[in-house]
Design a protein around this motif. Structure first.
Motif, PDB file in Angstrom:
ATOM      1  N   TYR A 102     -39.937   2.807  -2.864  1.00 18.10           N
ATOM      2  CA  TYR A 102     -39.312   3.103  -3.713  1.00 18.10           C
ATOM      3  C   TYR A 102     -37.749   3.353  -2.558  1.00 18.10           C
ATOM      4  CZ  TYR A 102     -41.990   2.141  -7.634  1.00 18.10           C
ATOM      5  OH  TYR A 102     -42.884   1.311  -8.631  1.00 18.10           O
TER       6      TYR A 102
ATOM      7  N   SER B  20     -33.372   3.819  -2.257  1.00 13.43           N
ATOM      8  CA  SER B  20     -32.533   3.536  -2.805  1.00 13.43           C
ATOM      9  C   SER B  20     -31.512   3.129  -1.488  1.00 13.43           C
ATOM     10  CB  SER B  20     -31.602   5.338  -3.073  1.00 13.43           C
ATOM     11  OG  SER B  20     -31.814   6.092  -1.899  1.00 13.43           O
TER      12      SER B  20
ATOM     13  N   THR C 204     -28.072   2.256  -0.707  1.00 15.86           N
ATOM     14  CA  THR C 204     -27.417   2.993  -1.350  1.00 15.86           C
ATOM     15  C   THR C 204     -25.788   2.240  -1.447  1.00 15.86           C
ATOM     16  OG1 THR C 204     -27.783   4.983  -0.898  1.00 15.86           O
ATOM     17  CG2 THR C 204     -25.161   4.911  -0.523  1.00 15.86           C
TER      18      THR C 204
ATOM     19  N   ASP D 255     -28.438  -0.516  -5.414  1.00 15.26           N
ATOM     20  CA  ASP D 255     -29.519  -0.620  -6.316  1.00 15.26           C
ATOM     21  C   ASP D 255     -30.641  -0.064  -5.510  1.00 15.26           C
ATOM     22  OD1 ASP D 255     -30.532  -1.591  -3.331  1.00 15.26           O
ATOM     23  OD2 ASP D 255     -29.885  -3.730  -4.554  1.00 15.26           O
ATOM     24  N   ILE D 256     -32.173  -0.015  -5.794  1.00 19.47           N
ATOM     25  CA  ILE D 256     -32.658   0.502  -5.883  1.00 19.47           C
ATOM     26  C   ILE D 256     -34.249  -0.743  -5.487  1.00 19.47           C
ATOM     27  CG2 ILE D 256     -35.283   1.797  -6.352  1.00 19.47           C
ATOM     28  CD1 ILE D 256     -33.081   4.073  -6.163  1.00 19.47           C
TER      29      ILE D 256
ATOM     30  N   ARG E  46     -38.201  -2.210  -4.268  1.00 20.53           N
ATOM     31  CA  ARG E  46     -39.524  -2.038  -3.941  1.00 20.53           C
ATOM     32  C   ARG E  46     -40.144  -2.734  -2.617  1.00 20.53           C
ATOM     33  NH1 ARG E  46     -43.669  -3.276  -7.758  1.00 20.53           N
ATOM     34  NH2 ARG E  46     -42.447  -4.501  -8.640  1.00 20.53           N
TER      35      ARG E  46
ATOM     36  N   SER F 261     -36.239  -5.522  -6.501  1.00 18.84           N
ATOM     37  CA  SER F 261     -35.151  -5.085  -6.843  1.00 18.84           C
ATOM     38  C   SER F 261     -34.307  -4.704  -8.123  1.00 18.84           C
ATOM     39  CB  SER F 261     -33.621  -4.944  -5.833  1.00 18.84           C
ATOM     40  OG  SER F 261     -33.610  -6.213  -5.325  1.00 18.84           O
TER      41      SER F 261
ATOM     42  N   PRO G 205     -26.612   5.774  -5.476  1.00 22.11           N
ATOM     43  CA  PRO G 205     -27.607   6.579  -5.898  1.00 22.11           C
ATOM     44  C   PRO G 205     -28.507   7.122  -4.701  1.00 22.11           C
ATOM     45  CG  PRO G 205     -27.315   4.125  -5.479  1.00 22.11           C
ATOM     46  CD  PRO G 205     -26.095   4.146  -5.556  1.00 22.11           C
TER      47      PRO G 205
ATOM     48  N   VAL H 146     -34.341   9.107  -5.002  1.00 20.27           N
ATOM     49  CA  VAL H 146     -35.716   8.445  -5.394  1.00 20.27           C
ATOM     50  C   VAL H 146     -36.770   9.753  -5.796  1.00 20.27           C
ATOM     51  CG1 VAL H 146     -37.080   6.886  -5.902  1.00 20.27           C
ATOM     52  CG2 VAL H 146     -34.608   6.684  -4.494  1.00 20.27           C
TER      53      VAL H 146
ATOM     54  N   VAL I 234     -33.537   8.078 -10.104  1.00 16.96           N
ATOM     55  CA  VAL I 234     -32.455   8.200  -9.679  1.00 16.96           C
ATOM     56  C   VAL I 234     -31.662   8.945  -9.959  1.00 16.96           C
ATOM     57  CG1 VAL I 234     -31.467   6.914  -8.175  1.00 16.96           C
ATOM     58  CG2 VAL I 234     -33.263   6.215  -9.402  1.00 16.96           C
TER      59      VAL I 234
ATOM     60  N   ASP J  30     -28.050   9.353  -9.386  1.00 17.07           N
ATOM     61  CA  ASP J  30     -27.251   8.919  -9.140  1.00 17.07           C
ATOM     62  C   ASP J  30     -25.237   9.296  -9.394  1.00 17.07           C
ATOM     63  OD1 ASP J  30     -25.267   6.228 -10.313  1.00 17.07           O
ATOM     64  OD2 ASP J  30     -25.843   6.053 -12.110  1.00 17.07           O
TER      65      ASP J  30
ATOM     66  N   GLY K 204     -39.125  -1.383 -12.264  1.00 18.05           N
ATOM     67  CA  GLY K 204     -37.388  -0.985 -12.876  1.00 18.05           C
ATOM     68  C   GLY K 204     -36.791  -1.522 -13.631  1.00 18.05           C
TER      69      GLY K 204
END
Length: 282
Positions: free
Chosen positions: A171, A173, A175, A179-180, A182, A192, A206, A209, A219, A221, A234
């Motif tokens: 996972y 981030s 930035t 988004d995140i 995977r 994602s 973000p 993680v 996360v 944030d 997610g």
């Protein structure tokens, strides 16, 4: 909820704490005290134990360490950001080795900001300015890299946080893409989630993680001054925090880790402190 630390350079004080990790037995909490160019070590109640690292570029020295991770033997790996390298220390915090240098070829780094270690002790580095993830063995030998600059699936813009779930998914981030992402450990895109904003499941820069033993994803944030919690795919579960200096409030949180009991530790970066939470996920 407990907290410790204040701005400064003495034992137990911080100047922009970022990465944070716990030892395998949950007894120690290690903090990348970024602008003090050191790693501080505490017990789980926040009592100062020791520190290692000083400012510089020689062996065992650090320049804005961004993140920290421990392997199965509690060896410590530091993303030594402005030295563009990874530094490895033993479980007694003695310098072992260093790898990486400024560049964009394999095994070269540009301001690494995130680091994680899988169950086989492979080291995953968020090579942030190069918009990719690089993977090394525990001795620093290059294994593979994945990712490139962009906004598409498996592409990154300033990836920073990284964590590995018990199922083996990575996972990240992403930035500046808000988004995140995977991915598999070999770099296959899985999914994602997230977009820029302030709503549930939306992010503003973000940063870190973390993943608990149940696979829930936490996360930091950062610019929304809060922590968001998701399941492994997610789906939004919960969030907490707002901007401020009180208990449970944050100012640009940039580091997060969770121990085996579900206790959550957050680097409350611009408040120059660590906050500790017991999370109950609905």
């Amino acid at each position: 909820m407990d907290s410790w630390g204040s701005q400064g350079s003495d034992d137990g004080e911080f100047n922009t704490p970022v990465g944070i990790a716990v030892s395998d037995d949950d007894s120690l909490v290690l903090v990348a005290d970024s602008l003090n160019d050191r790693i501080q070590v505490f017990d789980s109640d926040g009592v100062f134990d020791e520190e290692f690292g000083t400012s510089g570029s020689d062996s065992g020295e650090l320049d804005r360490p961004r993140d920290i991770a421990l392997d199965s033997d509690d060896n410590v790996y530091v993303a030594d950001g402005d030295n563009h390298r990874i530094s490895k220390f033993s479980d007694t915090f003695t310098f072992v080795r260093v790898w990486g240098s400024l560049g964009s070829d394999n095994a070269e780094l540009r301001t690494p900001k995130g680091i994680a270690i899988d169950d086989s002790d492979f080291v995953y580095v968020a090579d942030s300015v190069n918009d990719r993830i690089q993977v090394f063995d525990e001795d620093g030998d290059f294994i593979r890299s994945f990712g490139s600059s962009g906004t598409g699936d498996g592409e990154f813009d300033d990836p920073r946080g990284i964590a590995i779930g018990s199922g083996g998914d990575v996972y990240i981030s992403d930035t500046a893409n808000y988004d995140i992402t995977r991915m598999s450990t070999t770099g296959t895109f899985r999914s994602s989630w997230g977009s820029e904003g302030t709503g549930n499941g939306e992010f503003d820069r973000p940063r870190a993680v973390a993943i608990d033993d149940d696979g829930n994803v936490y996360v930091a944030d950062r610019e929304n001054h809060r922590i968001q919690i998701f399941d492994a795919t997610g789906t939004f579960l919960s969030r907490f925090g707002s901007q401020g200096t009180g208990n449970g409030e944050f100012d640009t949180p940039a580091g997060i880790t969770v121990d085996s009991t579900g206790t959550l530790y957050v680097s409350d970066t611009d408040n120059h402190r660590i906050q500790k939470f017991t999370c109950v996920i609905p």
